[in-house]
Design a protein around this motif. Structure first.
Motif, PDB file in Angstrom:
ATOM      1  N   GLN A 174       0.818  -1.209   0.000  1.00 44.62           N
ATOM      2  CA  GLN A 174       0.000   0.000   0.000  1.00 44.62           C
ATOM      3  C   GLN A 174       0.853   1.261   0.000  1.00 44.62           C
ATOM      4  N   LYS A 175       2.150   1.097   0.324  1.00 43.56           N
ATOM      5  CA  LYS A 175       3.019   2.263   0.386  1.00 43.56           C
ATOM      6  C   LYS A 175       3.400   2.772  -0.999  1.00 43.56           C
ATOM      7  N   ASP A 176       3.809   1.859  -1.886  1.00 43.38           N
ATOM      8  CA  ASP A 176       4.254   2.322  -3.197  1.00 43.38           C
ATOM      9  C   ASP A 176       3.455   1.736  -4.358  1.00 43.38           C
ATOM     10  N   GLY A 177       2.573   0.771  -4.078  1.00 44.43           N
ATOM     11  CA  GLY A 177       1.732   0.207  -5.132  1.00 44.43           C
ATOM     12  C   GLY A 177       2.472  -0.679  -6.118  1.00 44.43           C
ATOM     13  N   ARG A 178       3.767  -0.918  -5.875  1.00 45.37           N
ATOM     14  CA  ARG A 178       4.557  -1.722  -6.812  1.00 45.37           C
ATOM     15  C   ARG A 178       5.188  -2.936  -6.147  1.00 45.37           C
ATOM     16  N   SER A 179       5.724  -2.754  -4.939  1.00 42.72           N
ATOM     17  CA  SER A 179       6.359  -3.862  -4.250  1.00 42.72           C
ATOM     18  C   SER A 179       5.323  -4.919  -3.880  1.00 42.72           C
ATOM     19  N   MET A 180       5.769  -6.182  -3.898  1.00 42.04           N
ATOM     20  CA  MET A 180       4.880  -7.280  -3.556  1.00 42.04           C
ATOM     21  C   MET A 180       5.171  -7.774  -2.147  1.00 42.04           C
ATOM     22  N   ILE A 181       4.118  -8.019  -1.399  1.00 43.01           N
ATOM     23  CA  ILE A 181       4.215  -8.513  -0.031  1.00 43.01           C
ATOM     24  C   ILE A 181       3.672  -9.942  -0.002  1.00 43.01           C
ATOM     25  N   ARG A 182       4.420 -10.821   0.618  1.00 43.80           N
ATOM     26  CA  ARG A 182       4.032 -12.227   0.685  1.00 43.80           C
ATOM     27  C   ARG A 182       3.218 -12.483   1.939  1.00 43.80           C
ATOM     28  N   GLN A 183       2.009 -12.954   1.763  1.00 42.55           N
ATOM     29  CA  GLN A 183       1.136 -13.307   2.873  1.00 42.55           C
ATOM     30  C   GLN A 183       0.606 -14.717   2.649  1.00 42.55           C
ATOM     31  N   ASN A 184       0.056 -15.336   3.673  1.00 38.15           N
ATOM     32  CA  ASN A 184      -0.583 -16.622   3.479  1.00 38.15           C
ATOM     33  C   ASN A 184      -1.897 -16.445   2.728  1.00 38.15           C
ATOM     34  N   GLY A 185      -2.213 -17.408   1.900  1.00 40.79           N
ATOM     35  CA  GLY A 185      -3.427 -17.347   1.100  1.00 40.79           C
ATOM     36  C   GLY A 185      -4.450 -18.375   1.560  1.00 40.79           C
ATOM     37  N   TYR A 186      -5.420 -18.658   0.679  1.00 42.63           N
ATOM     38  CA  TYR A 186      -6.468 -19.627   0.994  1.00 42.63           C
ATOM     39  C   TYR A 186      -7.195 -20.002  -0.293  1.00 42.63           C
ATOM     40  N   VAL A 187      -8.049 -20.986  -0.200  1.00 43.43           N
ATOM     41  CA  VAL A 187      -8.890 -21.401  -1.312  1.00 43.43           C
ATOM     42  C   VAL A 187     -10.337 -21.138  -0.940  1.00 43.43           C
ATOM     43  N   ALA A 188     -11.098 -20.582  -1.869  1.00 41.77           N
ATOM     44  CA  ALA A 188     -12.513 -20.302  -1.637  1.00 41.77           C
ATOM     45  C   ALA A 188     -13.369 -21.040  -2.662  1.00 41.77           C
ATOM     46  N   LYS A 189     -14.413 -21.684  -2.196  1.00 36.93           N
ATOM     47  CA  LYS A 189     -15.412 -22.269  -3.092  1.00 36.93           C
ATOM     48  C   LYS A 189     -16.601 -21.319  -3.147  1.00 36.93           C
ATOM     49  N   THR A 190     -17.005 -20.939  -4.370  1.00 37.62           N
ATOM     50  CA  THR A 190     -18.121 -20.008  -4.534  1.00 37.62           C
ATOM     51  C   THR A 190     -19.036 -20.483  -5.660  1.00 37.62           C
ATOM     52  N   THR A 191     -20.213 -19.901  -5.709  1.00 36.61           N
ATOM     53  CA  THR A 191     -21.068 -20.057  -6.876  1.00 36.61           C
ATOM     54  C   THR A 191     -20.530 -19.156  -7.982  1.00 36.61           C
ATOM     55  N   VAL A 192     -21.055 -19.291  -9.197  1.00 30.58           N
ATOM     56  CA  VAL A 192     -20.539 -18.476 -10.299  1.00 30.58           C
ATOM     57  C   VAL A 192     -20.924 -17.003 -10.169  1.00 30.58           C
ATOM     58  N   ASP A 193     -21.835 -16.683  -9.264  1.00 28.55           N
ATOM     59  CA  ASP A 193     -22.153 -15.269  -9.029  1.00 28.55           C
ATOM     60  C   ASP A 193     -21.565 -14.759  -7.722  1.00 28.55           C
ATOM     61  N   GLY A 194     -20.679 -15.556  -7.104  1.00 23.67           N
ATOM     62  CA  GLY A 194     -19.899 -15.040  -5.995  1.00 23.67           C
ATOM     63  C   GLY A 194     -20.364 -15.383  -4.594  1.00 23.67           C
ATOM     64  N   ARG A 195     -21.374 -16.226  -4.439  1.00 19.44           N
ATOM     65  CA  ARG A 195     -21.802 -16.601  -3.089  1.00 19.44           C
ATOM     66  C   ARG A 195     -20.810 -17.597  -2.507  1.00 19.44           C
ATOM     67  N   LEU A 196     -20.268 -17.260  -1.342  1.00 18.93           N
ATOM     68  CA  LEU A 196     -19.235 -18.087  -0.720  1.00 18.93           C
ATOM     69  C   LEU A 196     -19.849 -19.338  -0.105  1.00 18.93           C
ATOM     70  N   ILE A 197     -19.233 -20.510  -0.411  1.00 22.18           N
ATOM     71  CA  ILE A 197     -19.676 -21.777   0.171  1.00 22.18           C
ATOM     72  C   ILE A 197     -18.790 -22.149   1.350  1.00 22.18           C
ATOM     73  N   PHE A 198     -17.467 -22.227   1.140  1.00 22.31           N
ATOM     74  CA  PHE A 198     -16.528 -22.448   2.236  1.00 22.31           C
ATOM     75  C   PHE A 198     -15.135 -22.061   1.788  1.00 22.31           C
ATOM     76  N   THR A 199     -14.211 -22.059   2.737  1.00 26.34           N
ATOM     77  CA  THR A 199     -12.807 -21.759   2.435  1.00 26.34           C
ATOM     78  C   THR A 199     -11.916 -22.857   3.021  1.00 26.34           C
ATOM     79  N   ILE A 200     -10.742 -23.002   2.424  1.00 24.77           N
ATOM     80  CA  ILE A 200      -9.692 -23.865   2.958  1.00 24.77           C
ATOM     81  C   ILE A 200      -8.529 -22.965   3.345  1.00 24.77           C
ATOM     82  N   SER A 201      -8.182 -22.972   4.610  1.00 27.86           N
ATOM     83  CA  SER A 201      -7.170 -22.047   5.107  1.00 27.86           C
ATOM     84  C   SER A 201      -5.832 -22.756   5.265  1.00 27.86           C
ATOM     85  N   HIS A 202      -4.938 -22.149   6.018  1.00 25.62           N
ATOM     86  CA  HIS A 202      -3.574 -22.658   6.186  1.00 25.62           C
ATOM     87  C   HIS A 202      -3.600 -24.114   6.666  1.00 25.62           C
TER      88      HIS A 202
END
Length: 355
Positions: free
Chosen positions: A113-141
């Protein structure tokens, strides 16, 4: 390659009428296919695209103002949604009992957010959704299931889903494991990583994964080992079967259509021999088509693939520099190929019509 010209409210006006590819897999290039307006349809990197049961083309990018873009086959934007995946990367579509479901991989790479160019590494996740974006569940770390220790990075890049509902997650930017879960997200096993006594199991850049049912008697997993320029085949319970070496092609996810495997080639140069301070930004990408015998038969956007004594020789980007970095492809029922690009100067997908 010069930057594309934009028209307010209209399409890109730059179009390449050339023909690319080799053998029976040659294509007409249409860089102006997507009718996007850069002032209200925001694109940073086009990461992946799938086609749903209605024939719509669904793309994921990492601009969270509209992570998901939905196109019709003419390139018209039908819908856009998603404001929560700054590292939006993988997109898998599955027909579950007649309903299309999306599995989204949030890779965890986000811009500072400081320079808009550098990349910051964070943990991610997987999300299952419908094709219009309704969240079903997530798989975390995976540490929550005892599969990882807390210090291990989890930055998933792709998923594949078996007919029984098992979910395979490729941790391609994290710890390079393939993690298998059941349809409810319960952990089953992991394999891969890169410190195995048997190096056949090592993965380096486990960027993509796909279920391979071309041989109905023996379904397999195809897994990308991108920085080792190869695909690796495994059984569905994680037993190594074979490795297919791809010369200098740093391939992304395998996409199976008919008897062939298609993929974007993100890079074709050797980082260690590059004089660039950031060799991953050097644009040497294209696409590839591999047949059922694991032979590369066409490289649209690259030079012709040639084998000597059964070994693929180095393939270069074409002189026209048709693509920047090939990141994913989607093949429709007309055999047209839609190419998504990483670091592609915020351009939308390119359509290749087979000729």
């Amino acid at each position: 390659m010069s930057a594309p010209a934009f028209a307010i409210g209209g399409k890109h006006r730059t179009e390449d009428k050339g023909i690319i590819g080799h053998g029976g897999y040659r294509y007409k290039v249409d860089k102006g296919w997507a009718g996007t307006n850069p002032f209200n349809t925001f694109i940073d990197n086009c990461h992946e695209m799938v086609q749903d049961s209605k024939g719509r083309l669904i793309m994921i990018g990492d601009d969270p103002r509209n992570n998901i873009l939905v196109f019709d086959k003419s390139g018209k934007i039908l819908d856009s949604w998603g404001t929560y995946w700054p590292g939006g990367h993988g997109l898998t579509l599955v027909d579950e009992g007649g309903e299309d479901m999306l599995y989204v991989s949030e890779s965890g790479w986000v811009k500072s957010q400081k320079d808009g160019r550098s990349m910051i590494r964070q943990n991610g996740y997987v999300a299952k959704t419908t094709v219009d974006g309704r969240l079903i569940f997530t798989i975390s770390h995976p540490m929550t299931a005892g599969a990882y220790t807390p210090d291990m990075a989890f930055q998933p890049t792709e998923t594949a889903v078996a007919p029984n509902g098992d979910i395979y997650v490729a941790d391609g930017y994290g710890s390079d494991y393939i993690l298998q879960y059941d349809e409810y997200g319960k952990f089953i096993r992991k394999f891969g990583g890169h410190n195995n006594a048997d190096k056949n199991y090592d993965l380096h850049g486990a960027h993509g994964i796909a279920l391979d049912y071309r041989d109905a008697t023996m379904p397999k997993l195809i897994v990308t080992s991108r920085s080792r320029q190869s695909f690796k085949y495994f059984t569905l319970d994680g037993k190594w079967l074979k490795t297919v070496k791809l010369a200098n092609l740093q391939v992304c996810r395998p996409v199976i259509h008919g008897k062939n495997v298609y993929a974007g080639v993100c890079w074709s140069h050797d980082f260690g021999k590059s004089d660039a301070p950031k060799p991953w930004l050097v644009q040497t990408g294209f696409t590839m088509v591999m047949d059922e015998n694991d032979k590369v038969i066409s490289c649209p956007g690259g030079t012709e693939p040639i084998y000597k004594d059964g070994t693929l020789q180095a393939v270069a980007q074409d002189a026209a520099k048709t693509f920047y970095h090939g990141h994913d492809v989607c093949i429709d029922e007309d055999e047209s190929m839609y190419v998504c690009q990483w670091n592609g100067e915020r351009t939308p997908p390119v359509k290749l019509s087979r000729v």
